[in-house]
Design a protein around this motif. Structure first.
Motif, PDB file in Angstrom:
ATOM      1  N   GLY A 192      -0.626  -4.207 -11.411  1.00  0.00           N
ATOM      2  CA  GLY A 192      -1.967  -4.536 -10.928  1.00  0.00           C
ATOM      3  C   GLY A 192      -2.445  -3.550  -9.881  1.00  0.00           C
ATOM      4  N   ALA A 193      -2.099  -2.283 -10.076  1.00  0.00           N
ATOM      5  CA  ALA A 193      -2.423  -1.255  -9.079  1.00  0.00           C
ATOM      6  C   ALA A 193      -3.906  -0.917  -9.093  1.00  0.00           C
ATOM      7  CB  ALA A 193      -1.609   0.000  -9.351  1.00  0.00           C
ATOM      8  N   CYS A 194      -4.379  -0.506  -7.930  1.00  0.00           N
ATOM      9  CA  CYS A 194      -5.725   0.024  -7.811  1.00  0.00           C
ATOM     10  C   CYS A 194      -5.710   1.110  -6.740  1.00  0.00           C
ATOM     11  CB  CYS A 194      -6.747  -1.056  -7.493  1.00  0.00           C
ATOM     12  SG  CYS A 194      -6.527  -1.836  -5.897  1.00  0.00           S
ATOM     13  N   GLU A 195      -6.631   2.044  -6.858  1.00  0.00           N
ATOM     14  CA  GLU A 195      -6.774   3.100  -5.860  1.00  0.00           C
ATOM     15  C   GLU A 195      -7.913   2.705  -4.940  1.00  0.00           C
ATOM     16  OE1 GLU A 195      -7.907   7.827  -5.371  1.00  0.00           O
ATOM     17  OE2 GLU A 195      -7.763   6.960  -7.380  1.00  0.00           O
ATOM     18  N   ARG A 196      -7.631   2.652  -3.645  1.00  0.00           N
ATOM     19  CA  ARG A 196      -8.694   2.354  -2.686  1.00  0.00           C
ATOM     20  C   ARG A 196      -9.287   3.677  -2.220  1.00  0.00           C
ATOM     21  NH1 ARG A 196      -8.240  -2.343   1.349  1.00  0.00           N
ATOM     22  NH2 ARG A 196      -8.842  -3.347  -0.590  1.00  0.00           N
ATOM     23  N   VAL A 197     -10.562   3.873  -2.571  1.00  0.00           N
ATOM     24  CA  VAL A 197     -11.275   5.093  -2.200  1.00  0.00           C
ATOM     25  C   VAL A 197     -12.208   4.738  -1.053  1.00  0.00           C
ATOM     26  CG1 VAL A 197     -12.784   6.938  -3.023  1.00  0.00           C
ATOM     27  CG2 VAL A 197     -11.169   5.867  -4.594  1.00  0.00           C
TER      28      VAL A 197
ATOM     29  N   CYS B 157     -14.198   1.416  -2.392  1.00  0.00           N
ATOM     30  CA  CYS B 157     -14.147   0.858  -3.740  1.00  0.00           C
ATOM     31  C   CYS B 157     -12.691   0.795  -4.167  1.00  0.00           C
ATOM     32  CB  CYS B 157     -14.931   1.747  -4.697  1.00  0.00           C
ATOM     33  SG  CYS B 157     -14.887   1.183  -6.408  1.00  0.00           S
ATOM     34  N   ASP B 158     -12.298  -0.266  -4.822  1.00  0.00           N
ATOM     35  CA  ASP B 158     -10.964  -0.390  -5.397  1.00  0.00           C
ATOM     36  C   ASP B 158     -11.068  -0.105  -6.897  1.00  0.00           C
ATOM     37  OD1 ASP B 158      -9.824  -1.025  -2.976  1.00  0.00           O
ATOM     38  OD2 ASP B 158      -9.873  -3.185  -3.299  1.00  0.00           O
TER      39      ASP B 158
ATOM     40  N   ILE C 100       0.874  -1.158   0.000  1.00  0.00           N
ATOM     41  CA  ILE C 100       0.000   0.000   0.000  1.00  0.00           C
ATOM     42  C   ILE C 100       0.918   1.215   0.000  1.00  0.00           C
ATOM     43  CG2 ILE C 100      -0.222   0.012   2.521  1.00  0.00           C
ATOM     44  CD1 ILE C 100      -3.114   1.148   2.011  1.00  0.00           C
ATOM     45  N   VAL C 101       0.605   2.178  -0.858  1.00  0.00           N
ATOM     46  CA  VAL C 101       1.405   3.393  -0.979  1.00  0.00           C
ATOM     47  C   VAL C 101       0.483   4.573  -0.689  1.00  0.00           C
ATOM     48  CG1 VAL C 101       2.863   4.790  -2.497  1.00  0.00           C
ATOM     49  CG2 VAL C 101       2.853   2.302  -2.733  1.00  0.00           C
TER      50      VAL C 101
ATOM     51  N   ARG D 256      -4.284   9.998  -1.510  1.00  0.00           N
ATOM     52  CA  ARG D 256      -4.727   8.771  -2.170  1.00  0.00           C
ATOM     53  C   ARG D 256      -3.989   7.567  -1.604  1.00  0.00           C
ATOM     54  NH1 ARG D 256      -3.913   9.302  -8.244  1.00  0.00           N
ATOM     55  NH2 ARG D 256      -2.173  10.593  -7.587  1.00  0.00           N
ATOM     56  N   LYS D 257      -4.645   6.413  -1.650  1.00  0.00           N
ATOM     57  CA  LYS D 257      -4.062   5.157  -1.205  1.00  0.00           C
ATOM     58  C   LYS D 257      -4.054   4.202  -2.393  1.00  0.00           C
ATOM     59  CE  LYS D 257      -7.272   5.750   1.810  1.00  0.00           C
ATOM     60  NZ  LYS D 257      -7.360   7.173   1.640  1.00  0.00           N
ATOM     61  N   LEU D 258      -2.839   3.777  -2.811  1.00  0.00           N
ATOM     62  CA  LEU D 258      -2.716   2.876  -3.946  1.00  0.00           C
ATOM     63  C   LEU D 258      -2.252   1.521  -3.458  1.00  0.00           C
ATOM     64  CD1 LEU D 258      -0.951   5.255  -6.494  1.00  0.00           C
ATOM     65  CD2 LEU D 258      -3.383   4.867  -6.179  1.00  0.00           C
TER      66      LEU D 258
END
Length: 135
Positions: free
Chosen positions: A50-55, A62-63, A24-25, A31-33
């Motif tokens: 395979g990155a996604c942003e966790r909102v 939601c990813d 997790i970045v 933002r959290k990626l």
């Protein structure tokens, strides 16, 4: 030009232990990626596969898929390995609090907009009432 001392070498390779691991970045803008670390350099520029942003808005999350993602090191606040809790039925699921609800990207964007509007309204109301503050 001077050679890097042991401390500089250690700092530049500290991400090596995270290669091919799920991370997790946290970025400067909040933002959290999430994604798998593919590559990095001495400036903490990182490449996530395979990155996604966790909102997260309240109890909704939601990813949002991003794919292969390059992050400039100056925007990185924190990098950490995601801890996976192994569940027999689903070995790819990370543990979230029970009260969190996964929603679609459209729903989370609508919730973000509503939260932003409420925050703006609160700020404008505070501005209108400043004359009552007698510090």
């Amino acid at each position: 030009m001077s050679w890097a001392g042991p401390d500089e070498i250690f700092l530049s390779t500290s991400l090596a232990g995270f290669l091919d691991k799920k991370l997790i970045v946290l970025l400067r803008d909040g933002r959290k990626l999430l994604g798998t670390l593919c590559s990095f350099d001495q400036f903490a520029n990182v490449v996530l596969q395979g990155a996604c942003e966790r909102v997260i808005v309240g109890e909704l999350y939601c990813d949002v898929p991003l794919g292969l993602y390059v992050i400039r090191g100056e925007n990185v606040v924190l990098i950490g390995e995601l801890v996976w809790f192994w569940i027999e039925q689903d070995r790819e699921k990370d543990e979230l609090p029970a009260h969190m609800t996964c929603v679609s990207e459209a729903e989370i964007r609508k919730a973000e907009k509503a939260e932003r509007e409420a925050r703006d309204l609160k700020g404008s109301m505070r501005k209108r009432m400043e004359f009552l503050d007698f510090d």
